[in-house]
Design a protein around this motif. Structure first.
Motif, PDB file in Angstrom:
ATOM      1  N   GLY A 176       0.801  -1.227   0.000  1.00 42.05           N
ATOM      2  CA  GLY A 176       0.000   0.000   0.000  1.00 42.05           C
ATOM      3  C   GLY A 176       0.833   1.275   0.000  1.00 42.05           C
ATOM      4  O   GLY A 176       0.284   2.383  -0.024  1.00 42.05           O
ATOM      5  N   LYS A 203       4.167   1.550  -4.456  1.00 37.18           N
ATOM      6  CA  LYS A 203       5.190   1.045  -5.384  1.00 37.18           C
ATOM      7  C   LYS A 203       4.589   0.729  -6.758  1.00 37.18           C
ATOM      8  O   LYS A 203       5.103   1.155  -7.795  1.00 37.18           O
ATOM      9  CB  LYS A 203       5.847  -0.229  -4.807  1.00 37.18           C
ATOM     10  CG  LYS A 203       6.440  -0.036  -3.424  1.00 37.18           C
ATOM     11  CD  LYS A 203       7.071  -1.302  -2.876  1.00 37.18           C
ATOM     12  CE  LYS A 203       6.124  -2.443  -2.584  1.00 37.18           C
ATOM     13  NZ  LYS A 203       5.169  -2.222  -1.483  1.00 37.18           N
ATOM     14  N   THR A 204       3.501  -0.030  -6.760  1.00 36.08           N
ATOM     15  CA  THR A 204       2.900  -0.440  -8.034  1.00 36.08           C
ATOM     16  C   THR A 204       2.347   0.774  -8.783  1.00 36.08           C
ATOM     17  O   THR A 204       2.475   0.865 -10.016  1.00 36.08           O
ATOM     18  CB  THR A 204       1.786  -1.474  -7.782  1.00 36.08           C
ATOM     19  OG1 THR A 204       2.382  -2.569  -7.080  1.00 36.08           O
ATOM     20  CG2 THR A 204       1.184  -1.983  -9.067  1.00 36.08           C
ATOM     21  N   THR A 205       1.768   1.699  -8.049  1.00 28.63           N
ATOM     22  CA  THR A 205       1.226   2.910  -8.692  1.00 28.63           C
ATOM     23  C   THR A 205       2.340   3.664  -9.421  1.00 28.63           C
ATOM     24  O   THR A 205       2.162   4.140 -10.545  1.00 28.63           O
ATOM     25  CB  THR A 205       0.554   3.814  -7.638  1.00 28.63           C
ATOM     26  OG1 THR A 205      -0.491   3.067  -7.013  1.00 28.63           O
ATOM     27  CG2 THR A 205      -0.019   5.076  -8.256  1.00 28.63           C
TER      28      THR A 205
HETATM   29  P1  ADP Z   1       2.029  -1.076  -3.238  1.00 29.12           P
HETATM   30  O1  ADP Z   1       2.369  -1.521  -4.621  1.00 29.12           O
HETATM   31  O2  ADP Z   1       3.171  -0.424  -2.521  1.00 29.12           O
HETATM   32  O3  ADP Z   1       1.405  -2.167  -2.414  1.00 29.12           O
HETATM   33  P2  ADP Z   1      -0.125   0.420  -4.502  1.00 29.12           P
HETATM   34  O4  ADP Z   1       0.490   1.366  -5.441  1.00 29.12           O
HETATM   35  O5  ADP Z   1      -0.733  -0.828  -5.037  1.00 29.12           O
HETATM   36  O6  ADP Z   1       0.922   0.079  -3.332  1.00 29.12           O
HETATM   37  O7  ADP Z   1      -1.272   1.171  -3.680  1.00 29.12           O
HETATM   38  C1  ADP Z   1      -1.101   2.473  -3.074  1.00 29.12           C
HETATM   39  C2  ADP Z   1      -2.451   2.946  -2.532  1.00 29.12           C
HETATM   40  O8  ADP Z   1      -3.353   3.190  -3.608  1.00 29.12           O
HETATM   41  C3  ADP Z   1      -3.146   1.943  -1.613  1.00 29.12           C
HETATM   42  O9  ADP Z   1      -3.819   2.667  -0.608  1.00 29.12           O
HETATM   43  C4  ADP Z   1      -4.125   1.260  -2.541  1.00 29.12           C
HETATM   44  O10 ADP Z   1      -5.240   0.783  -1.837  1.00 29.12           O
HETATM   45  C5  ADP Z   1      -4.523   2.392  -3.484  1.00 29.12           C
HETATM   46  N1  ADP Z   1      -4.886   1.920  -4.835  1.00 29.12           N
HETATM   47  C6  ADP Z   1      -4.100   1.193  -5.669  1.00 29.12           C
HETATM   48  N2  ADP Z   1      -4.730   0.954  -6.834  1.00 29.12           N
HETATM   49  C7  ADP Z   1      -5.961   1.558  -6.734  1.00 29.12           C
HETATM   50  C8  ADP Z   1      -7.090   1.690  -7.599  1.00 29.12           C
HETATM   51  N3  ADP Z   1      -7.084   1.170  -8.842  1.00 29.12           N
HETATM   52  N4  ADP Z   1      -8.157   2.380  -7.155  1.00 29.12           N
HETATM   53  C9  ADP Z   1      -8.180   2.931  -5.924  1.00 29.12           C
HETATM   54  N5  ADP Z   1      -7.143   2.847  -5.057  1.00 29.12           N
HETATM   55  C10 ADP Z   1      -6.049   2.167  -5.449  1.00 29.12           C
END
Ligand code: ADP
Length: 226
Positions: free
Chosen positions: A38, A41-43
């Protein structure tokens, strides 16, 4: 080469995923992006691949703002980025050879390149002897090495590896990390996300730590210190 210029991302549900990130990555670097689940990273990777747009700020690739590229330019840019994911994403009904050949065909590479390059990349990931096996006949670590071979066969400038060792045991994890280092030594920029301390420590290169969407550390030859 890659520059996140004061980037923030708020998803439509109102979740701030990335806040005020400025980050430059030079050609040939190996950067591990770490942080809890959360952390964003992926974002960050999705914005680089133009799967998500920044809410404010811009992401630049070779000095061009990714979100201003035409569709055609975007396709060209994506060809310069290879991707590997936690779940391998191999085609189950195709052999190892066919999985890699398929990626080359999709990029319009001629047959003579395919015949020459598939064995070459499989040699690079130490899997030349598994060329005619199907994914289900391989261990998780071997499948991930096939996925890496497929990601690099079209010679991208950048390899993005999003939690590539998330499903692997320590021995397979070690082997995958060694392969990523080897690919980086051959000149490809590597961007790795992980929350595995051993992975980061054994890479021994730059570590960017995210916490709640912000960069809280950026260490040039970092150890995991979250
Ligand atoms: P990580 O890869 O570090 O686990 P993410 O980038 O997946 O983190 O997520 C960062 C935040 O954005 C988290 O709070 C996650 O719930 C939120 N999030 C990720 N993708 C979405 C989406 N498509 N819609 C709404 N919230 C999202």
């Amino acid at each position: 080469m890659i520059y996140f210029d004061n980037v923030s991302k708020v998803y439509s549900a109102g979740t701030p995923a990335i806040t005020d990130i400025t980050l430059g990555i030079e050609p040939g670097e190996f950067v591990s992006i770490v942080g809890h689940s959360g952390a964003g990273k992926t974002t960050l990777l999705k914005m680089l691949f133009a799967e998500e747009s920044p809410t404010t700020g811009s992401v630049l690739f070779n000095e061009r703002a990714i979100h201003e590229l035409t569709n055609r330019e975007l396709i060209q840019m994506r060809r310069q980025i290879g991707t590997v994911f936690q779940d391998f994403r191999l085609l189950p009904t195709k052999t190892v050879y066919e999985n890699i050949a398929f990626a080359m065909e999709a990029s319009g590479r001629p047959d003579e390149d395919i015949i020459a390059d598939v064995p070459y990349v499989l040699e690079l990931v130490d899997l030349a002897d598994k060329m005619w096996n199907f994914p289900k006949e391989l261990s998780g670590g071997e499948q991930q090495r096939v996925a890496i071979a497929r990601a690099i066969v079209n010679q991208p400038d950048i390899l993005i590896a999003d939690e590539p060792t998330g499903n692997l045991d320590p021995i397979n994890t070690y082997e995958v990390v060694q392969i990523l280092k080897k690919i980086n030594d051959l000149g490809t920029t590597v961007l790795l996300t992980t929350h595995n301390r051993n992975v980061v420590d054994s890479v021994g290169k730059r570590v960017v730590t995210l916490d709640q969407g912000r960069i809280v550390r950026d260490d040039q030859s970092g150890k995991y210190s979250f």
